[in-house]
Design a protein around this motif. Structure first.
Motif, PDB file in Angstrom:
ATOM      1  N   GLY A   1       0.827  -1.208   0.000  1.00  0.00           N
ATOM      2  CA  GLY A   1       0.000   0.000   0.000  1.00  0.00           C
ATOM      3  C   GLY A   1       0.855   1.248   0.000  1.00  0.00           C
ATOM      4  N   MET A   2       0.172   2.408  -0.133  1.00  0.00           N
ATOM      5  CA  MET A   2       0.872   3.680  -0.202  1.00  0.00           C
ATOM      6  C   MET A   2      -0.047   4.765   0.344  1.00  0.00           C
ATOM      7  N   ASP A   3       0.500   5.672   1.177  1.00  0.00           N
ATOM      8  CA  ASP A   3      -0.306   6.751   1.763  1.00  0.00           C
ATOM      9  C   ASP A   3       0.462   8.055   1.706  1.00  0.00           C
ATOM     10  N   ALA A   4      -0.213   9.136   1.311  1.00  0.00           N
ATOM     11  CA  ALA A   4       0.367  10.470   1.433  1.00  0.00           C
ATOM     12  C   ALA A   4       0.246  10.886   2.890  1.00  0.00           C
ATOM     13  N   VAL A   5       1.343  11.364   3.475  1.00  0.00           N
ATOM     14  CA  VAL A   5       1.318  11.701   4.904  1.00  0.00           C
ATOM     15  C   VAL A   5       1.574  13.186   5.145  1.00  0.00           C
ATOM     16  N   GLY A   6       1.448  13.984   4.085  1.00  0.00           N
ATOM     17  CA  GLY A   6       1.594  15.419   4.239  1.00  0.00           C
ATOM     18  C   GLY A   6       3.044  15.861   4.145  1.00  0.00           C
ATOM     19  N   GLY A   7       3.221  17.145   3.950  1.00  0.00           N
ATOM     20  CA  GLY A   7       4.571  17.691   3.878  1.00  0.00           C
ATOM     21  C   GLY A   7       5.342  17.170   2.677  1.00  0.00           C
ATOM     22  N   GLY A   8       4.614  16.738   1.629  1.00  0.00           N
ATOM     23  CA  GLY A   8       5.275  16.207   0.442  1.00  0.00           C
ATOM     24  C   GLY A   8       5.870  14.830   0.631  1.00  0.00           C
ATOM     25  N   MET A   9       5.475  14.146   1.711  1.00  0.00           N
ATOM     26  CA  MET A   9       6.028  12.822   2.015  1.00  0.00           C
ATOM     27  C   MET A   9       4.981  11.731   1.768  1.00  0.00           C
ATOM     28  N   THR A  10       5.463  10.552   1.411  1.00  0.00           N
ATOM     29  CA  THR A  10       4.604   9.390   1.169  1.00  0.00           C
ATOM     30  C   THR A  10       5.153   8.194   1.931  1.00  0.00           C
ATOM     31  N   THR A  11       4.255   7.407   2.528  1.00  0.00           N
ATOM     32  CA  THR A  11       4.668   6.173   3.199  1.00  0.00           C
ATOM     33  C   THR A  11       4.292   4.982   2.337  1.00  0.00           C
ATOM     34  N   ILE A  12       5.286   4.158   2.038  1.00  0.00           N
ATOM     35  CA  ILE A  12       5.096   2.936   1.253  1.00  0.00           C
ATOM     36  C   ILE A  12       5.107   1.754   2.211  1.00  0.00           C
ATOM     37  N   GLU A  13       4.125   0.886   2.089  1.00  0.00           N
ATOM     38  CA  GLU A  13       4.100  -0.335   2.892  1.00  0.00           C
ATOM     39  C   GLU A  13       4.435  -1.509   1.976  1.00  0.00           C
ATOM     40  N   ALA A  14       5.373  -2.346   2.409  1.00  0.00           N
ATOM     41  CA  ALA A  14       5.816  -3.458   1.556  1.00  0.00           C
ATOM     42  C   ALA A  14       6.235  -4.643   2.417  1.00  0.00           C
ATOM     43  N   LYS A  15       6.211  -5.818   1.804  1.00  0.00           N
ATOM     44  CA  LYS A  15       6.757  -7.030   2.423  1.00  0.00           C
ATOM     45  C   LYS A  15       7.994  -7.419   1.618  1.00  0.00           C
ATOM     46  N   VAL A  16       9.122  -7.572   2.318  1.00  0.00           N
ATOM     47  CA  VAL A  16      10.397  -7.802   1.642  1.00  0.00           C
ATOM     48  C   VAL A  16      11.199  -8.862   2.395  1.00  0.00           C
ATOM     49  N   PRO A  17      11.897  -9.761   1.686  1.00  0.00           N
ATOM     50  CA  PRO A  17      12.782 -10.701   2.379  1.00  0.00           C
ATOM     51  C   PRO A  17      13.869  -9.946   3.153  1.00  0.00           C
ATOM     52  N   LEU A  18      14.080 -10.336   4.390  1.00  0.00           N
ATOM     53  CA  LEU A  18      15.052  -9.641   5.239  1.00  0.00           C
ATOM     54  C   LEU A  18      16.444  -9.635   4.621  1.00  0.00           C
ATOM     55  N   GLY A  19      16.825 -10.739   3.978  1.00  0.00           N
ATOM     56  CA  GLY A  19      18.161 -10.814   3.396  1.00  0.00           C
ATOM     57  C   GLY A  19      18.420  -9.743   2.354  1.00  0.00           C
ATOM     58  N   GLU A  20      17.353  -9.170   1.793  1.00  0.00           N
ATOM     59  CA  GLU A  20      17.492  -8.145   0.764  1.00  0.00           C
ATOM     60  C   GLU A  20      17.589  -6.737   1.344  1.00  0.00           C
ATOM     61  N   VAL A  21      17.231  -6.571   2.624  1.00  0.00           N
ATOM     62  CA  VAL A  21      17.183  -5.211   3.193  1.00  0.00           C
ATOM     63  C   VAL A  21      17.918  -5.106   4.531  1.00  0.00           C
ATOM     64  N   SER A  22      18.810  -6.041   4.807  1.00  0.00           N
ATOM     65  CA  SER A  22      19.474  -6.020   6.118  1.00  0.00           C
ATOM     66  C   SER A  22      20.364  -4.792   6.285  1.00  0.00           C
ATOM     67  N   THR A  23      20.815  -4.198   5.177  1.00  0.00           N
ATOM     68  CA  THR A  23      21.606  -2.960   5.264  1.00  0.00           C
ATOM     69  C   THR A  23      20.919  -1.851   4.452  1.00  0.00           C
ATOM     70  N   TYR A  24      19.594  -1.790   4.563  1.00  0.00           N
ATOM     71  CA  TYR A  24      18.795  -0.890   3.727  1.00  0.00           C
ATOM     72  C   TYR A  24      18.985   0.584   4.079  1.00  0.00           C
ATOM     73  N   ALA A  25      19.369   0.858   5.327  1.00  0.00           N
ATOM     74  CA  ALA A  25      19.455   2.253   5.780  1.00  0.00           C
ATOM     75  C   ALA A  25      20.380   3.066   4.880  1.00  0.00           C
ATOM     76  N   ARG A  26      21.517   2.494   4.522  1.00  0.00           N
ATOM     77  CA  ARG A  26      22.473   3.229   3.685  1.00  0.00           C
ATOM     78  C   ARG A  26      21.897   3.496   2.297  1.00  0.00           C
TER      79      ARG A  26
END
Length: 696
Positions: free
Chosen positions: A630-655
């Motif tokens: 899913g996807m929601d506009a949260v104001g201030g020009g920002m959008t929140t994306i909701e997703a399901k992802v394998p952990l092995g693909e996003v373990s260092t996602y912050a960078r």
């Protein structure tokens, strides 16, 4: 004297990082006269952020407890960290309070942890009050912000006051309940809000509402009383406006905390006693019921256990019972807490938040008294690092330090890998693990070397299989002999044990043994004594050892049922060791025939990014085998994306996220479920595991 429960208000302040929560709490302490210094987060003199890591990073890392008195009320306030990976501190704190202040930076708007804090407060059954901070900053779209808050959190959100001026011209707030005469520079006309606000307050009382629509306006005292009920019922979420920098709206906020926050008896609290559900009464003469909601390991005071008392009275040096403990024990002094400072007190009653020092028997979530309170439920940490001490001989020191950290933070888990002799540290994110490593170095003087994140894959089967294994060893004198025959079945998550382990499926079923943590079931169907009963515990031990070791890639096994239906023994050479080895080997052999595969952890992600970056983020998630939910506009020009992802693909996602959004993106990640790893990815994981095994 035990404080009157009606004069206590317990609140936690939550929200996203940099919303100004800690500075606001510091300022409330100053205005109330609770402290005489001038605390500052930037100067490292904050009452709440007293830890060295907090001073260094200039943001909260742990929840801290403070208190002040205002308008005849004792207000206990818990300042919580604002970063998603530190959510464990929020969850523990919410068990101790009735009201949650949700802080929102008026310029930055709703962020990912604003939503998380809102949702956690709802799960905890707390009343909610929104505090708009930093109204002295420029370029605030105040009407747009209020529209977004109502869109995201519901129409129950209503302004209790509005700012007079904005940015540099901010000079006060105007009540929407008792509208003042001159409101010419109000950001929104308070009179336009007044009627709807009154109606949302009186909605909880039909008699008052009836009189109101007949033309009788409720008095101020009656409205305040009904406002507490409306907040408790969730039909009203007041929004108040403040600026810590300009000291605007702070007195009004303090009045609201004293008169509008929920009292300790506003939320029904339940527990179990002798198997029966009981409702707790905030009565000082009732049986004691309290719970530890936070543990802090302090280098000076040592261990501090923070408690919320729900019922009864706790005295210093008292003998107490703890649910799950074999016997009661004596506590030391009771402590009143103000940030890092503590003062001894003689007793505390319902509604109070206190601490006990140096009590090793207490842990976060411990129930004190005859009533067992519901456990605290923390999210499952998923990002792991294998850690070893930099200095040889520091293994024991590191182990002790990590044990202290897991006591303080239930969202940190430690596992000892018997094969690699490594300690695997699992937390909520890279940042979380970095903070833990900093704490190890600063407080415990242990530096660690960390290897790449360890993903907790699991091994399982996809079809039935059967087979046997004979273990025979002769070396002069008594040898070893054991033979075990088994059938193996998939036992997927969600299978109802009682419907699976039946005589229809297993006609010779004698007993079954279920391990919930690994969804593993083993069934004893041996007939005619072909395996003597005294060897069955050894067989079970062999199974469990193999389950921990894995078969195809060295990961633990789950979602499997194994039936032992036949075997052979030798009157001289059979012993427990032989049957344990045979059980381990037969499980491994039959497992390989049952179409083995790997399961991978899948996480729920909520990613908040500038709207311009949504396309890039979506493409990137697709490349990581992610599934958009899913996807929601949260104001201030920002959008929140909701997703399901394998952990092995996003373990260092912050960078990656920081690079793609110029540092403007943020996310939360929480375990969802295990799913089958695609064949090509699975082969790569198994190959790496075999390569490592060959190297070893």
């Amino acid at each position: 004297m035990v404080r009157n429960v009606a004069d206590i208000r317990n609140l936690a302040i939550c929200g996203h990082g940099n919303a100004g929560k800690t500075s606001l709490v510091d300022q409330l302490l100053v205005l109330s006269g609770a402290v005489t210094t001038k605390p500052s987060v930037d100067a490292g003199t904050s009452i709440c952020d007293f830890d060295e890591e907090e001073k260094h990073h200039k943001h909260s890392v742990e929840a801290s407890v403070v208190h002040f008195d205002h308008a005849g009320k004792r207000i206990n306030l818990i300042d919580t960290p604002g970063y998603p990976e530190l959510v464990g501190q929020i969850i523990g704190s919410l068990r101790a309070v009735e009201t949650t202040l949700i802080a929102i930076d008026a310029h930055a708007g709703i962020k990912v942890n604003t939503r998380r804090a809102w949702n956690e407060a709802g799960k905890a059954g707390c009343g909610r009050i929104i505090v708009l901070t930093k109204l002295d900053t420029e370029n605030i779209d105040f009407p747009g912000l209020i529209d977004t808050i109502k869109e995201v959190f519901g129409s129950e959100c209503a302004l209790l006051n509005v700012p007079l001026g904005l940015g540099d011209s901010l000079h006060g707030v105007a009540s929407t309940l008792e509208v003042p005469g001159d409101v010419s520079d109000a950001a929104i006309d308070p009179q336009s809000i007044h009627e709807a606000l009154v109606e949302s307050i009186i909605e909880v009382d039909e008699a008052v509402m009836e009189r109101y629509f007949e033309g009788e306006m409720p008095k101020s005292a009656e409205l305040l009383k009904l406002m507490v009920q409306a907040i408790a019922a969730g039909t009203l979420t007041p929004i108040v406006c403040v600026s810590t920098k300009k000291e605007v709206g702070l007195k009004e906020l303090m009045d609201l905390l004293a008169n509008g926050a929920l009292p300790p008896d506003a939320i029904p609290r339940q527990g179990t006693k002798d198997g029966d559900t009981v409702t707790l009464k905030p009565d000082p003469t009732a049986s004691l019921a309290a719970q530890v909601f936070k543990t802090r390991i302090d280098p000076f005071v040592h261990r501090l256990s923070f408690l919320r008392i729900f019922s009864g009275t706790l005295h210093k040096d008292a003998m107490i019972d703890v649910a799950g403990a074999r016997r009661g024990f004596k506590i030391g002094p009771l402590l009143s807490v103000q940030g890092e400072h503590t003062e001894p007190i003689d007793e505390a009653g319902p509604g109070e938040i206190v601490a006990i020092a140096k009590c090793e028997e207490l842990h976060t979530g411990s129930s004190i008294g005859e009533v067992k309170l519901p456990p605290l439920k923390f999210p499952t940490p998923m990002v792991g690092l294998a850690v070893v001490p930099k200095t040889r001989g520091d293994e024991a020191k590191l182990s002790g330090a990590l044990h202290k950290i897991t006591e303080e933070d239930p969202t940190i888990h430690i596992e000892h890998d018997a094969e690699t002799k490594e300690m695997v540290l699992t937390g909520m994110s890279d940042l979380h693990l970095m903070l833990i490593r900093e704490r190890l170095k600063r407080r415990d003087h242990v530096e660690v070397e960390a290897k790449e994140p360890k993903i907790p894959y699991r091994e399982t089967i996809q079809t039935n299989a059967e087979g046997s294994y004979r273990h025979k060893k002769q070396s002069g004198g008594a040898g070893q002999f054991a033979e075990v025959h088994v059938r193996m079945y998939p036992f997927p998550e969600g299978t109802v044990l009682e419907e699976f382990a039946t005589k229809d499926r297993f006609p010779h079923l004698k007993s079954h043994h279920y391990q919930e943590s690994s969804q593993f079931l083993w069934v004893d169907s041996v007939v005619g004594g072909t395996i003597p009963g005294n060897f069955m515990p050894a067989i079970e031990k062999g199974f469990h050892e193999r389950i921990k070791q894995g078969v195809i890639a060295g990961y633990p096994i789950q979602n499997v049922c194994i039936e032992v239906h036949y075997g052979k023994d030798h009157p001289v050479d059979s012993n427990e060791t032989a049957f344990k080895i045979a059980a381990s080997r037969v499980l491994a052999e039959v497992f390989k025939q049952a179409k083995p595969g790997l399961l991978e952890p899948v996480v729920n992600m909520h990613i908040t990014v500038p709207a311009d970056n949504v396309g890039d983020i979506s493409s990137d998630l697709s490349g990581r085998r992610g599934q958009m939910v899913g996807m929601d506009a949260v104001g201030g020009g920002m959008t929140t994306i909701e997703a399901k992802v394998p952990l092995g693909e996003v373990s260092t996602y912050a960078r990656t996220l920081s690079s793609m959004t110029g540092g403007q993106g943020s996310y939360t990640m929480e375990f969802s479920h295990y799913d089958v790893v695609p064949g090509n990815v699975q082969q790569e994981i198994i190959s790496k595991a075999k390569l490592k095994e060959d190297e070893d």
